[in-house]
Scaffold this active site. Structure first.
Site, PDB file in Angstrom:
ATOM      1  N   SER A   1      45.324  34.937  42.496  1.00 20.86           N
ATOM      2  CA  SER A   1      44.218  36.272  43.182  1.00 20.86           C
ATOM      3  C   SER A   1      44.534  36.618  44.433  1.00 20.86           C
ATOM      4  CB  SER A   1      42.797  35.653  42.688  1.00 20.86           C
ATOM      5  OG  SER A   1      42.458  35.521  41.628  1.00 20.86           O
TER       6      SER A   1
ATOM      7  N   ARG B   1      45.555  40.104  46.230  1.00 25.38           N
ATOM      8  CA  ARG B   1      44.766  40.756  47.362  1.00 25.38           C
ATOM      9  C   ARG B   1      45.615  40.643  48.788  1.00 25.38           C
ATOM     10  NH1 ARG B   1      41.999  38.725  43.540  1.00 25.38           N
ATOM     11  NH2 ARG B   1      39.733  39.368  43.258  1.00 25.38           N
TER      12      ARG B   1
ATOM     13  N   GLY C   1      46.310  42.670  34.709  1.00 25.46           N
ATOM     14  CA  GLY C   1      45.178  43.557  34.886  1.00 25.46           C
ATOM     15  C   GLY C   1      44.488  43.600  36.273  1.00 25.46           C
TER      16      GLY C   1
ATOM     17  N   ARG D   1      42.840  46.195  27.230  1.00 26.78           N
ATOM     18  CA  ARG D   1      41.806  45.587  27.991  1.00 26.78           C
ATOM     19  C   ARG D   1      40.843  46.425  28.765  1.00 26.78           C
ATOM     20  NH1 ARG D   1      44.608  41.006  31.588  1.00 26.78           N
ATOM     21  NH2 ARG D   1      42.230  40.581  32.103  1.00 26.78           N
TER      22      ARG D   1
ATOM     23  N   ASP E   1      38.908  31.531  34.180  1.00 28.43           N
ATOM     24  CA  ASP E   1      40.347  31.305  33.674  1.00 28.43           C
ATOM     25  C   ASP E   1      41.060  30.227  33.062  1.00 28.43           C
ATOM     26  OD1 ASP E   1      40.766  34.039  34.477  1.00 28.43           O
ATOM     27  OD2 ASP E   1      41.873  33.486  36.311  1.00 28.43           O
TER      28      ASP E   1
ATOM     29  N   ARG F   1      40.764  35.266  24.240  1.00 24.13           N
ATOM     30  CA  ARG F   1      40.774  33.622  24.482  1.00 24.13           C
ATOM     31  C   ARG F   1      39.725  32.872  23.587  1.00 24.13           C
ATOM     32  NH1 ARG F   1      42.632  33.473  30.880  1.00 24.13           N
ATOM     33  NH2 ARG F   1      44.944  34.116  30.627  1.00 24.13           N
TER      34      ARG F   1
HETATM   35  C1  S3P Z   1      40.808  37.955  39.074  1.00 23.98           C
HETATM   36  C2  S3P Z   1      39.310  37.883  38.458  1.00 23.98           C
HETATM   37  C3  S3P Z   1      39.027  37.679  37.025  1.00 23.98           C
HETATM   38  C4  S3P Z   1      40.216  36.627  36.620  1.00 23.98           C
HETATM   39  C5  S3P Z   1      41.410  37.022  36.719  1.00 23.98           C
HETATM   40  C6  S3P Z   1      42.033  37.348  38.155  1.00 23.98           C
HETATM   41  C7  S3P Z   1      40.929  38.516  40.252  1.00 23.98           C
HETATM   42  O1  S3P Z   1      39.114  38.590  36.229  1.00 23.98           O
HETATM   43  O2  S3P Z   1      40.234  36.330  35.244  1.00 23.98           O
HETATM   44  O3  S3P Z   1      42.866  36.134  36.298  1.00 23.98           O
HETATM   45  O4  S3P Z   1      41.974  38.036  40.779  1.00 23.98           O
HETATM   46  O5  S3P Z   1      40.172  39.148  40.951  1.00 23.98           O
HETATM   47  P1  S3P Z   1      37.659  39.574  36.148  1.00 23.98           P
HETATM   48  O6  S3P Z   1      37.521  40.095  37.386  1.00 23.98           O
HETATM   49  O7  S3P Z   1      37.900  40.464  35.066  1.00 23.98           O
HETATM   50  O8  S3P Z   1      36.479  38.518  35.900  1.00 23.98           O
END
Ligand code: S3P
Length: 443
Positions: free
Chosen positions: A24, A28, A95, A123, A321, A352
């Site tokens: 994550s 960013r 995603g 998704r 996660d 999941r």
């Molecule tokens: C993430 C947020 C989560 C997580 C994903 C990474 C992120 O998803 O499940 O693996 O880096 O912001 P959601 O924002 O859909 O909860």
């Protein structure tokens, strides 16, 4: 070519490991470095399948980058000077890449098309296009899914700020709104129903931007004036990757594993709380903070007497996660474990809830699916063959399950671990596990 992972029951896993850079934070850091003007240095960025699409997208936007040892040096003209991509931006299976890029491109006002794998197209995307449209971003989805199409926005039309209440806690949606908010004419507030990961808020504040966080799950960004200055960051290890090593240690006889330099952001440590509630032999030592992100050491030892618990509410969000590997821990506990309020799991890299229950049952688990979670009755696993369904965390959880099952386990499509943890098998081998993979010829 698809691969199968072979894993054998293990004893006495021992060692000291540093997990790969946090996924994550890597997404960013890459995107913010790409939006800043000048040269940023990012150390221990995750170099894996899941970050490749973000790097490709930055290249398409006119940002250059190169590796200098384990540091990625990113050089950007600043997002105001990005060029419009000449082809569709392929977000792969990620995603996070798609939703975060949508926010950054909205700030840049550039025309672009964002697409990805069939799994990513499944998704939900309206959760991000809807608030962006309210901000004045000319973006549309395809029946609520990818591809996402952005039209050019004239520079004379700044984005609107305001208050956005998310129906579902989502750090990706929150981040997309905040990134678009960098180019808004007024402050942007996001209010969520639960504590989604707050890396973006911490990074933006550490960067010197005005970020206000009153009580509750609420954040307000005041848009900065002028270009964004470059970043210099060293990322902590990913607690979501460490999670596989932690549970491997808890369920494998005589194991003792130490994990160094791992992120301990409280919005990410729900699994540790859940495992402690199960009686896990676990110690957590916070050792410092970098850019507002706490990090430290985790030690986990074999715990033959784990007991079942109930997980619901905010704890679900703080371990969102980790359910594939948590379910593995639950199958080795005494007594039932109940998971409620976790319907979001159906929209991750795979469904999941359905996939996890089906595959762990294939290995002998006593488990049932619920609309918003599952129940695992404990009692261990027999072994056998299971499938990863294109989901990196399912692949790794099933592999760890094989370390403590009565017999060997094969994970079909197990190669997906490369998406987020390329050294996963090598790290398990370093701890003493007997795991390997081979190609499966396609017919
Ligand atoms: C993430 C947020 C989560 C997580 C994903 C990474 C992120 O998803 O499940 O693996 O880096 O912001 P959601 O924002 O859909 O909860």
């Amino acid at each position: 070519m698809p691969r199968v992972i072979h894993v054998h029951p293990a004893r006495g896993l021992r060692g000291r490991l540093i997990p790969p850079g946090d996924k994550s934070l890597s997404h960013r850091a890459l995107l913010l470095a790409g939006m800043a003007q000048g040269e940023s240095r990012l150390t221990r960025v995750l170099r894996a399948g899941v970050t490749e699409p973000m790097l490709r997208a930055l290249t398409a936007l006119g940002v250059t980058w190169r590796w200098d040892g384990d540091t990625l040096v990113v050089d950007s003209p600043g997002y105001q000077a990005w060029r419009a991509p000449s082809a569709t931006l392929d977000c792969g299976h990620s995603g996070t890449t798609m939703r975060l890029l949508a926010g950054a491109l909205a700030a840049a006002g550039l025309p672009a098309v964002l697409d990805g794998s069939l799994g990513l197209r499944r998704r939900p995307m309206r959760r991000v296009t809807e608030p962006l449209r309210k901000m004045g971003v000319p973006i549309r989805d395809t029946d609520g899914h990818a591809p996402l199409i952005l039209d050019a926005r004239p520079p004379t039309q700044p984005l609107r700020g305001g208050v956005f209440r998310l129906p579902v806690a989502s750090a990706q949606v929150k981040t997309a709104i905040l990134l678009a908010g960098l180019a808004a004419s007024e402050p942007v507030t996001v209010i969520e129903p639960g504590p989604s990961r707050d890396h973006t808020e911490r990074l933006l504040a550490g960067w010197g931007l005005q970020v206000d966080r009153p009580a509750g799950h609420q954040v307000t960004l005041t848009p900065p004036r002028g270009p964004l200055s470059p970043l210099a960051l060293r990322l902590p290890g990913d607690i979501s990757s460490a999670a596989f090593l932690i549970v491997a240690a808890l369920i494998t006889p005589d194991a003792h594993v130490v994990i160094e330099d791992v992120g301990l952001n409280p919005t990410r440590t729900g699994l540790l709380d859940a495992l402690r509630a199960m009686g896990a032999r676990l110690t957590v030592e916070p050792l410092g903070e970098r850019y507002g992100e706490p990090w430290g050491r985790i030690t986990a030892s074999y715990t033959p007497d784990l007991h079942g618990i109930t997980v619901r509410g905010d704890l679900v969000v703080r371990m969102i996660d980790e359910f594939p590997i948590f379910a593995v821990a639950a199958t080795f506990a005494h007594g039932p474990t109940y998971v409620h309020d976790a319907q979001e799991l159906r929209y991750k890299e795979s469904d999941r809830i359905a996939r996890l229950v089906h595959e762990l049952r294939a290995l002998g688990a006593a488990m049932n699916e619920r609309p918003d979670g599952f129940v695992a009755y404990g009692g261990g696993l027999r072994g056998g063959t299971a499938r990863a369904h294109g989901d990196h965390r399912l692949a790794m959880a099933l592999t760890v399950a094989g370390l403590a099952a009565q017999g060997p386990v094969q994970v079909l499509g197990g190669e997906m671990y490369r998406e987020s943890y390329p050294s996963f098998l090598a790290d398990l081998q370093r701890l003493g596990a007997s795991v390997g993979e081979e190609e499966v010829p396609t017919a």
